[in-house]
Design a protein around this motif. Structure first.
Motif, short mmCIF file in Angstrom:
data_model
loop_
_atom_site.label_atom_id
_atom_site.label_comp_id
_atom_site.label_asym_id
_atom_site.label_seq_id
_atom_site.Cartn_x
_atom_site.Cartn_y
_atom_site.Cartn_z
N LEU B 610 0.83 -1.20 0.00
CA LEU B 610 0.00 0.00 0.00
C LEU B 610 0.86 1.25 0.00
N ASP B 611 1.89 1.25 0.85
CA ASP B 611 2.72 2.45 1.00
C ASP B 611 3.51 2.75 -0.28
N GLN B 612 3.78 1.70 -1.04
CA GLN B 612 4.56 1.92 -2.27
C GLN B 612 3.72 2.47 -3.42
N LEU B 613 2.41 2.28 -3.35
CA LEU B 613 1.57 2.64 -4.50
C LEU B 613 1.77 4.09 -4.95
N PRO B 614 1.70 5.08 -4.03
CA PRO B 614 1.87 6.46 -4.52
C PRO B 614 3.27 6.70 -5.10
N LEU B 615 4.28 6.06 -4.53
CA LEU B 615 5.64 6.27 -5.04
C LEU B 615 5.75 5.72 -6.46
N ILE B 616 5.20 4.53 -6.64
CA ILE B 616 5.26 3.89 -7.96
C ILE B 616 4.48 4.70 -8.98
#
Ligand SMILES: Cc1cc2nc3c(=O)[nH]c(=O)nc-3n(C[C@H](O)[C@H](O)[C@H](O)COP(=O)(O)OP(=O)(O)OC[C@H]3O[C@@H](n4cnc5c(N)ncnc54)[C@H](O)[C@@H]3O)c2cc1C
Ligand code: SF4
Lengths: 126, 843
Positions: B610-616
């Protein structure tokens, strides 16, 4: 005693001291967020204006073992609130964690409380 | 143990009727005393010859097979494939094949027919073929590979079906008919003429009044047809469809009484002149009549099975030869005495050359009974007319009302008006009374009726009528089918959509307070969120909507089994630059995402936390990508082939059209996911006919197919409109999608939506093309609003810190390590650990 593949586990929480989990503004009305306490992950559901305003249940899906329960949809049937698991949509009653569609599944319930804008984890009730 | 003597029952021919006989026979208790042996002339078990032409639309012969392979084994039926019977010895009571001799106590002939090939010089040259078996179709298919032109000799029902097949194979198709009109058996002159002009419009050249005198080598094409009037026609493939002849060979040789023009004579019990030998199906001649349809054959099969078991209640007393079909997309129907041959009969005609419709009624001399009818252009009148004709129901005072177009609705003979004796399904001989009896015995719905009575499972022609009878009878029995969405709303999705629009409702709370009760649930919340999005297209994560969304819509990503998510950027039309491809690869590599190419011509990246989604997504958006809405009930992809840009066959630019469509409809929320595809020519490499919206290029524009899908219950899309311009195509799709959004049920794909629309495809054409509801302009305007309000949801989230905060796994702790979710390597990538929960864990 067996281990989950996670750094989290499903063992009963036996914490005897109150613990501050988070602030009220971290909660999302009529939806869930997850909070961490040691090896436990707790899904917090906030129902402003209702008789019980805050429910805490395990964030771990009893059926799949994945940490996802805070992302399930909040539902209501005949005045009782439940949580629909996001992966396979089983329904769990928020008050006691009992799965309504499969009697062998149960969510661990946490004794959480909203006090003065803060969310507390209290010792388990007997 | 006592040994009971088993008797030998032999069946010659495993066609449709032979198969039906086996099933009917086995369903009788006495069957246990018999050993059943079946001889098949073909190399495969019985298949559905009626739907033979489907072979060309999906080339899957297996789907046509009537019974599973295990059927024969489980029922102890000895099926001898490719073992035709060569001779019958009635003295010795044996049959002989190339392999052995077999004794019989009773024998059933179900040898069907063979195609008649007229005695024309040169008719045995290569590429001169017929149209009867799967093997024939394989030969036609092979012969068409390097061919350009195909000719069908014979303009009857099967000839036109064959012409359509040639067209589907990409050939320039011609039909040559000896008579002055098409379908001389079923249609009168006016009907034949209209059919001819309609078929010519569809690009099949029709040559009537032409007698072929010989076939010689061609100069331009492989072959040349020489006609008696001196004209010629060159072609690569010839398909003979000049009628069928009963396959009476082994029976006639054995001395069974034959008919003057072929066939084995039978009595009302389906016995031949030798009472131990029965004949059923197309090889049987009853009172001088042959029956070239399945329904009469099935009746004979039932009769023979009953008689063999000593049940004298059944007999064959003739059959109705009415037909209803769609030939090259043109409706054609013929009922009873279509030619008005009954002495004193009167006829009423309606002919409209503008709309391309023709209808004729043949009435008894007193004008009270319907004897026959001809329909071309619109078969919606057929069911009612057939019921009048078959059941001798007295006609209304002004019988012409039955064929005159009516502005609002078709003159339906309501289900209530049908007598109990009315036959609804002639293939399986199911009457209205039998349907009522099944309902009385506790069957609750249409599906149950179909499985217990077999109604509408033959040719399917009675499906609409059956549905209306079942619904009427159910409501008469007080069974109400609830359309409530859930316990919080006593409305269907369609009604809620209407309320939201009419009352201008913008939030779930407004709606539940004004029209519902309680707090909502996982059924109504996402359904209402989708309706709100379809009406106003506000961002799905705007404040009032967050608590309504399914997890996938909440996080704009699909949750996978271990609680991680997949990331799917949009790649319109499947076209991508190398640079963009590299940037996807870089992101996937950096985050160790499992990478897979999808069937929709794009790339799925799995395993993001979940935490990676915005970064990706930040990186993907910076590289020029947008969200692919893989998580939403909305347009997924528009698949395309390279079309005229590269392909030597392509006739239009399918890629540009696919990109145009994908960009037009991306983000529009619907009752379910929507898939589309565009092919550059009829070879159909993009598989557009398996999509909700399929577009196939033609020389003159685009053909539009609608309401297909793959998945668990695949359905071929229906041809909706032909040779459209770009503008027409877009406006039809705009209207269609908006009408679907407005009227479909929750989680209903377009295919079942259409199947459940009263009037089905024809009704949809009326609404979308002819604007029968006067809605077209409104539908287009509403779609325009949605298109205008489009935004990339991921861009919106990234711009808003509050929304971005929702992507923190924990409100009080750092992002969890990805390893916490359990991954193991496989073939160079990371996949979820097979089992997350140790089964011993007590919960
Ligand atoms: C393209 C097409 C479309 C059609 N559409 C329709 C329609 O819409 N509606 C309708 O009602 N009907 C339709 N028909 C007609 C329908 O298919 C036939 O009426 C039906 O198949 C007849 O069944 P049958 O068993 O008598 O003959 P068949 O299905 O022809 O079966 C006879 C079988 O017997 C075998 N056989 C022959 N001789 C021997 C032997 N000596 N030993 C062993 N086996 C032998 C043959 O190989 C064949 O397999 C259509 C037919 C075709 C070809
Ligand atoms: S469908 Fe497309 S790729 Fe296939 S042959 Fe036609 S133009 Fe070429």
């Amino acid at each position: 005693m067996s281990q989950l593949a996670y750094a989290l586990d499903n063992q009963p929480c036996v914490q005897q001291q109150p613990v501050l989990l988070c602030q009220q503004q971290d909660l999302v009305p009529f939806s869930g967020v997850a909070a961490r306490f040691g090896r436990h992950a707790i899904a917090l559901f906030y129902l402003p204006g209702e008789e019980v305003e805050l429910y805490g249940v395990s964030h771990i899906d009893p059926a799949s073992g994945a940490p996802v329960m805070a992302h399930g949809l909040l539902g209501e049937s005949k005045g009782e609130f439940y949580l629909a698991a996001p992966l396979h949509k089983q329904q769990y009653r928020l008050s006691d964690g009992q799965c309504l569609s499969d009697s062998t599944l149960k969510l661990q319930v946490f004794n959480v409380q909203l006090q003065h804008g803060q969310v507390w984890l209290l010792p388990p009730m007997e | 143990m006592t040994t009971s003597i088993t008797k030998q029952l032999l069946v010659i021919g495993n066609g449709m009727v032979g198969q039906h006989f086996i099933e009917q026979f086995l369903s009788r208790a006495d069957a246990a005393q018999w050993q059943l042996t079946v001889f098949a002339g073909e190399d495969r078990p019985a298949y559905d010859r009626v739907h033979l032409s489907d072979y060309f639309s999906d080339a899957d012969a297996g789907k046509l097979q009537l019974a599973a392979d295990s059927f024969y084994r489980d029922n102890d039926v000895s099926l001898k494939l490719s073992e035709p019977v060569l001779a019958i010895d009635r003295e010795a009571k044996t049959v002989t094949t190339a392999k052995a001799r077999y004794f019989y106590d009773k024998l059933v002939l179900a040898t069907g027919s063979y195609p008649f090939v007229p005695p024309i010089a040169g008719n045995d040259k290569p590429h001169c073929l017929v149209y009867r078996t799967i093997a024939d179709l394989e030969a036609i298919s092979a012969s068409s590979k390097d061919a350009k032109v195909g000719v069908v000799i014979g303009g009857g029902l099967l000839g036109l079906e064959a012409a359509n097949a040639l067209k589907l194979l990409g050939l320039e198709a011609h039909v040559v008919e000896f008579a002055p009109q098409l379908m001389p058996v079923q249609l009168d002159k006016d009907g034949g003429e209209l059919l001819r002009s309609k078929i010519a419009q569809l690009g099949v050249s029709v040559h009537t009044d032409k007698a072929t005198s010989s076939i010689s080598e061609g100069t331009e094409q492989r072959l040349q047809l020489n006609f008696s009037d001196g004209s010629v026609l060159q072609t690569d493939v010839i398909v003979f469809s000049a009628g069928i002849r009963p396959q009476d060979q082994p029976g006639k040789d054995a001395g069974l009484e034959p008919g003057a023009r072929g066939g084995i004579v039978i009595n009302n019990q389906c016995q031949t002149s030798d009472s131990d030998i029965y004949a059923i199906g197309e090889c049987a001649l009853w009172q001088g009549q042959l029956f070239g349809l399945v329904a009469p054959g099935y009746q004979m099969a039932r009769t023979a099975a009953a008689v063999l078991c000593g049940d004298s209640s059944q007999s064959f007393t003739g059959a109705d030869m009415s037909t209803k079909l769609k030939l090259l997309g043109v409706d054609v129907g013929s009922i009873g005495d279509a030619h008005g041959r009954t002495p004193g009969s009167i006829s009423l005609r309606y002919r409209n050359d503008l709309a391309g419709e023709y209808r004729k009624l043949v009435l008894s001399a007193d004008g009270k009974q319907l004897l026959g009818a001809v329909l071309v252009g619109d078969n919606s009148y057929y069911d009612t007319l057939l019921q009048y004709a078959l059941n001798g129901i007295a006609l209304p005072a002004e019988p012409q009302s039955l064929i005159l177009p009516q502005s609002n609705s078709k003159p339906l003979l309501g289900p209530a008006a049908l007598p109990d004796s009315a036959t609804l399904c002639s293939c399986h001989n199911v009457s209205k009374g039998a349907i009522c009896a099944a309902l009385d015995s506790g069957v609750q719905d249409l599906a149950g009726i179909k499985s217990c009575t077999k109604a509408a499972t033959g040719c399917g022609g009675c499906a609409a009528l059956l549905k209306s009878v079942v619904e009427h009878e159910l409501s008469a029995r007080g069974v109400a089918v609830s359309t409530d969405l859930c316990e919080h709303f006593s409305y269907s999705r369609q009604q809620l959509y209407h309320l939201v629009r009419v009352d201008g409702i913008k939030t779930f709370n407004e709606l539940i307070n004004s029209h519902g009760r309680g707090h909502g649930c996982e059924i109504c919340k996402p359904a209402v969120a989708s309706i709100l999005a379809s009406c106003w297209n506000e961002p799905v994560l705007a404040k009032p909507h967050v608590a309504l969304q399914d997890t996938n819509d909440t996080f704009l990503a699909n949750m996978q089994k271990n609680g991680t998510y997949s990331v799917v950027p949009r790649i319109p039309g499947g076209e991508i630059t190398p640079a963009m491809l590299i940037s996807i690869g870089k992101v996937a590599e950096q985050y160790q995402l499992y990478t897979k190419i999808t069937g929709g011509q794009r790339i799925d990246l799995f395993g993001a936390t979940l935490d990676q989604l915005p970064l990706i997504w930040q990186q993907l958006i910076d590289a020029g990508f947008e969200t692919g809405h893989a998580y939403g009930k909305s347009l997924r992809t528009v698949k395309s082939c390279v079309g005229s840009t590269w392909c030597r066959y392509g006739v239009q630019d399918s890629v540009s059209m696919a990109i145009l469509l994908e960009n037009r409809y991306k983000g529009v929320r619907a009752p379910h996911k929507i898939k589309m595809a565009v092919s550059g020519c009829t070879r159909e490499c993009a598989e557009a006919q398996s999509k909700d919206v399929g577009v196939i290029a033609t020389e003159n524009g685009w053909n539009l197919y609608v309401c297909g899908n793959g998945g668990m219950k695949p359905r071929h899309a229906d041809l909706f409109a032909t040779d459209l311009t770009d503008e027409q195509l877009l406006s039809y799709i705009d209207r269609l999608l908006m009408f679907y959004i407005k009227t479909a049920d929750r989680l209903q794909r377009t295919a079942s939506w259409m199947n459940n629309l009263e009037g089905g495809l024809d009704y949809l054409r009326e609404v979308i093309i002819h604007d029968s509801l006067g809605l077209a302009a409104e539908l287009e305007a509403q779609m325009q609003l949605l298109i205008g309000n489009y935004q990339c949801e991921w861009q919106t989230v990234l711009n808003d810190p509050a929304q971005r905060a929702r992507f923190n796994s924990y409100v009080n702790a750092a992002a969890p390590a990805r390893s916490e979710f359990g991954f193991v390597p496989e073939r160079g990538q990371l996949i979820p650990t097979r089992q997350l929960i140790n089964k011993e864990t007590t919960l």
